[in-house]
Write an enzyme that holds these catalytic residues in place. Structure first.
Site, PDB file in Angstrom:
ATOM      1  N   CYS A  70       0.837  -1.193   0.000  1.00 32.62           N
ATOM      2  CA  CYS A  70       0.000   0.000   0.000  1.00 32.62           C
ATOM      3  C   CYS A  70       0.876   1.249   0.000  1.00 32.62           C
ATOM      4  O   CYS A  70       1.638   1.473   0.944  1.00 32.62           O
ATOM      5  CB  CYS A  70      -0.895   0.001   1.240  1.00 32.62           C
ATOM      6  SG  CYS A  70      -2.020   1.394   1.286  1.00 32.62           S
ATOM      7  N   PRO A  71       0.775   2.067  -1.013  1.00 31.48           N
ATOM      8  CA  PRO A  71       1.604   3.276  -1.034  1.00 31.48           C
ATOM      9  C   PRO A  71       1.148   4.314  -0.013  1.00 31.48           C
ATOM     10  O   PRO A  71       1.956   5.136   0.425  1.00 31.48           O
ATOM     11  CB  PRO A  71       1.436   3.796  -2.459  1.00 31.48           C
ATOM     12  CG  PRO A  71       0.166   3.199  -2.956  1.00 31.48           C
ATOM     13  CD  PRO A  71      -0.020   1.922  -2.235  1.00 31.48           C
TER      14      PRO A  71
END
Lengths: 159, 655
Positions: free
Chosen positions: B134-135
């Site tokens: 997940c950025p």
């Protein structure tokens, strides 16, 4: 790979690891932590089948207990959520407690059963719970072997 | 510059998470400052406390999702994958609750990824129960922190709903004062929350669906269980229960190592020896003797590792001639330690082969393969081949790197083959000068084909020994001749058998001279199976495998082991790391290199069908490896070409 010797090895004996046997995970029940109880044929000459199988079964039972979803784990989760997970700074999770117990069990098994037979079990947690590493030591007084590999840590020698 | 590039990449990775944090904290703070007081007065006094609690929940879950180890699996030790690297295929199947799940070999971490585990390319590690990277939290989401991520999404959705609706209520009641500070700020907060609400809600709904189906994002995106049964699901309720109530699994990396001493001192206890396995030993004179020793308890560690090693590789493909190979292996296994028998055996094989064409060729290859297998395994276990070494038999040097277990065969065989293949090729001009050692001068030439061996005598006189003569135990002569010569299997075609046989004879003669007690006998030794052994000394131990042991597993044809064993017949490997790459292209990427060869198209995700190892694939391999090595013009499929004008070559080469 450098050859490391065991902590309390007497140098004149210089026992070194001849080979390593890996007991793999048993995924037949899913991703819960279980190890195969199938006896590796490489150890046929070093240890009785039943001893190793008992050890692995006991370890499996410990892991199953650690991963059991029950009241205690639920309470732990709720408490953690309620305290914004600050509880983890103070308290040890149930799994970690079981891991300590497992580590003690492996240590005991090593001292009583495996070391006299020239074997050493490595705690699977050190291998990411993927394998149980069994280090097989050379069955000779003097090693004199140039091919010995490094000794496994097994939580025993430093890594 | 890689450093600045890496730094830039690393810095840019923090942008989304910083943005998310700023937006979240900033917006909520503004909401509490400007909107909540009015809401507390107008709607209810419990609005601010509830919002605060919700906001803390969001923050806590966000922090845990960001900083918690997702379940990173540490890289495997070298010891663990030493064998697997050589033989095992790219994929391995396991049965999970009745469903076959494919485990992939992770080239970076050097183990077979457990089910549901995947390698995160951003973080460059394998994560257990990998969901996604997940950025917005700049972290992998995996087994350990998925619940925090999920709760973060849920709580954020609820928080955004609260903030949006509160702000909307405020705006609706202050429409006439829109230009005032409070209203402006509230408008900004409302628009931000409204803007991000849609994607967040979408993501939350998506993960609710995943949890109900018991899948990870990775599995959903790759479509793993689209049409099939998901063995990991516990049902909708079970999955939710698992999500919330399961104990938090431990961290695998960066664990405190506690040191405790265990004394290990010989002599070691042995298991009871009451288990007697009758061992049928075939004497040199053909008399069978039943040896009641437990074979495992013998001090002879030589054959054990061999058997063990041959047992370990999981057979992946139906073997083309399992019976044939097994018979060869069985026949040959007991002899691998003695140089003479091996030589003799090879001689015999070659002699045998020079007759009929196609099938003997196959037989020969299989036999030689088995030899390679035994040698490789024996060698790998550090089994000395004292006979071989003491006789100064070999060895060619394996190229540096980790190839010795893989490629000695191919490289060594190339010497003999390539030499014979292109008699006209100036590189391969046979030189009949005196061999530096006891090898046939012809083989000197072979070495020079890639100018690899400069007058080095040690190109193995027989491909059989290549596997045996791994880099480790080298006679002084062999140590001189380290080199990596390219294999030219495409030119094998005809003269391989003849050249090998000739070489064998020469070396056998040399050995005879040097060894003192050698019994020349055993022609037609019964345990040799199909061929006769011109000369071999009496075997010290069982020449046949004890019946109780598992047959040495014929090489699984999807594995590098098979590649090695059949490499003699046309595998276009090289002595360089690239060769191992090419050899493993059908199996797994080698530890040391990821060469272009791997991407040459030879890489197969699954197992290669065994027939593919035969000429058609070999055609491809030489071409792929030719980019890196000088390559003789490829000919038709080498192994089959052996059946060609063998007699002609024999005529040419044998004066």
């Amino acid at each position: 790979m450098s050859t490391e010797f065991h902590n309390l090895q007497e140098l004149r004996h210089s026992v070194s690891v001849a080979t390593k046997v890996f007991i793999q995970r048993d995924y037949s029940q899913g991703t819960t932590c279980r190890f195969q109880t199938k006896f590796p044929s490489e150890l046929d000459s070093r240890i009785e089948r039943t001893l190793l199988e008992d050890t692995v079964k006991t370890l499996n039972s410990y892991y199953a207990e650690a991963e059991k979803m029950g009241g205690q784990s639920y309470m732990e989760g709720c408490l953690a959520c309620a305290t914004a997970y600050l509880i983890f700074l103070c308290m040890e999770t149930r799994y970690e407690k079981m891991l300590k117990k497992i580590s003690g069990y492996i240590q005991e098994q090593n001292e009583k059963i495996y070391a006299p037979r020239g074997l050493l079990l490595t705690d699977p947690i050190e291998r990411g719970m993927r394998v149980i590493e069994v280090s097989v030591f050379e069955d000779r007084g003097s090693s004199g072997s140039s091919h010995s590999s490094s000794v496994s840590s097994g939580g025993i020698s430093q890594r | 510059m890689p450093t600045s590039g890496d730094e830039r990449i690393k810095a840019s990775a923090f942008i989304p998470v910083s943005t998310a944090a700023v937006l979240l904290v900033g917006s909520t703070t503004l909401f509490f400052v400007f909107t909540c007081p009015w809401l507390a007065v107008t709607v209810s006094t419990y609005v601010p406390p509830c919002s605060a609690i919700l906001f803390f929940l969001v923050l806590a879950n966000f922090t845990m999702a960001t900083f918690m180890d997702a379940g990173v699996l540490p890289m495997a030790n070298e010891d663990e994958d030493k064998d697997d690297d050589l033989r095992a295929p790219l994929y391995k199947n396991v049965d999970v609750k009745g469903v076959q799940v494919r485990l992939k070999w992770c080239a970076s971490c050097h183990f077979y990824r457990p089910p549901r585990c995947s390698h995160c390319s951003v973080c460059d590690h394998c994560v257990e129960d990998f969901d996604h990277h997940c950025p917005w939290v700049n972290n992998c989401i995996g087994r350990r922190n998925y619940r925090y991520f999920f709760l973060f999404l849920l709580s954020l959705t609820m928080h955004m709903v609260g903030v949006f609706s509160g702000s909307l209520l405020y705006i609706l009641h202050h429409q006439e004062d829109l230009l005032k500070l409070h209203c402006t700020v509230t408008l900004v907060v409302m628009s931000v929350s409204g803007l991000f609400f849609i994607p967040v809600l979408g993501l939350t709904g998506f993960h609710l669906y995943l949890v109900s189906r018991g899948r990870t994002t990775n599995e959903q995106v790759t479509g793993k269980f689209q049409g099939g049964v998901n063995p990991f699901t516990l049902g909708c309720c079970g999955n939710l229960e698992y999500l919330i109530c399961s104990p938090i699994s431990p961290k695998y990396t960066a664990r405190p190592i506690k040191k405790s001493a265990v004394r290990i001192m010989p002599p070691f206890l042995k298991p009871e020896t009451d288990r007697q396995i009758p061992i049928i030993r075939v004497r040199d004179n053909g008399v069978q003797r039943h040896d009641l020793q437990s074979k495992r308890l013998s001090a002879d560690g030589m054959d054990e590792p061999d058997i063990k090693r041959l047992n370990t590789p999981p057979p992946l493909h139906p073997k083309p001639d399992p019976k044939l190979l097994k018979s060869h292996l069985a026949a040959l296994e007991g002899h691998y330690l003695s140089s003479e028998p091996i030589l003799a055996r090879v001689d015999q094989q070659l002699a045998f082969q020079s007759g009929p064409m196609s099938s003997p060729h196959q037989l020969n290859s299989l036999t030689l393969n088995s030899h390679f297998l035994t040698h490789k395994h024996a060698y790998r276990h550090g089994n000395k081949l004292p006979a071989l070494h003491s006789e100064g038999l070999i060895s060619q040097k394996v190229s540096p790197g980790r190839f010795p277990p893989h490629n000695p065969l191919s490289s060594r065989s190339s010497f003999s083959y390539s030499n014979l293949v292109n008699p006209g090729d100036p590189n391969y001009l046979p030189q009949r000068g005196g061999p530096p050692l006891h090898y046939h001068p012809q083989f000197l030439t072979l070495g020079l084909d890639g100018s690899v061996l400069q007058g080095s005598p040690s190109h193995s006189y027989s491909p059989v020994f290549m596997g045996a003569l791994m880099h480790r135990d080298l006679s002084p002569q062999t140590l001189i001749h380290r080199e990596a010569s390219p294999i030219r299997y495409d030119n094998l075609s005809k003269s391989i058998v003849a050249s090998i046989k000739e070489r064998q004879e020469m070396e056998a003669k040399d050995r005879m001279l040097r060894m003192q007690a050698r019994s020349q006998a055993l022609y037609g030794c019964p345990d040799m199976g199909v061929y006769d052994i011109p000369s071999r000394r009496s075997l010290p131990a069982d020449s046949m495998r004890p019946p109780g042991s598992r047959a040495p597993t014929p090489p699984s044809y999807g594995s590098r082991e098979f590649m090695m064993s059949t490499g003699i017949l046309g595998y276009a490997g090289t002595r360089s790391p690239l060769s191992s790459a090419s050899s493993s292209s059908l199996t797994r990427a080698p530890r040391t290199s990821s060469s272009p060869l791997q991407s040459s198209g030879l890489q197969s995700k699954g197992r290669s069908p065994s027939p593919s190892y035969l000429p058609p694939d070999r055609q491809a391999k030489p071409s792929s490896s030719s980019s890196t090595l000088p390559h003789t013009p490829s000919s038709s499929s080498a192994p089959l070409c052996l059946c060609g004008s063998r007699e002609d070559i024999n005529m040419q080469l044998w004066e």
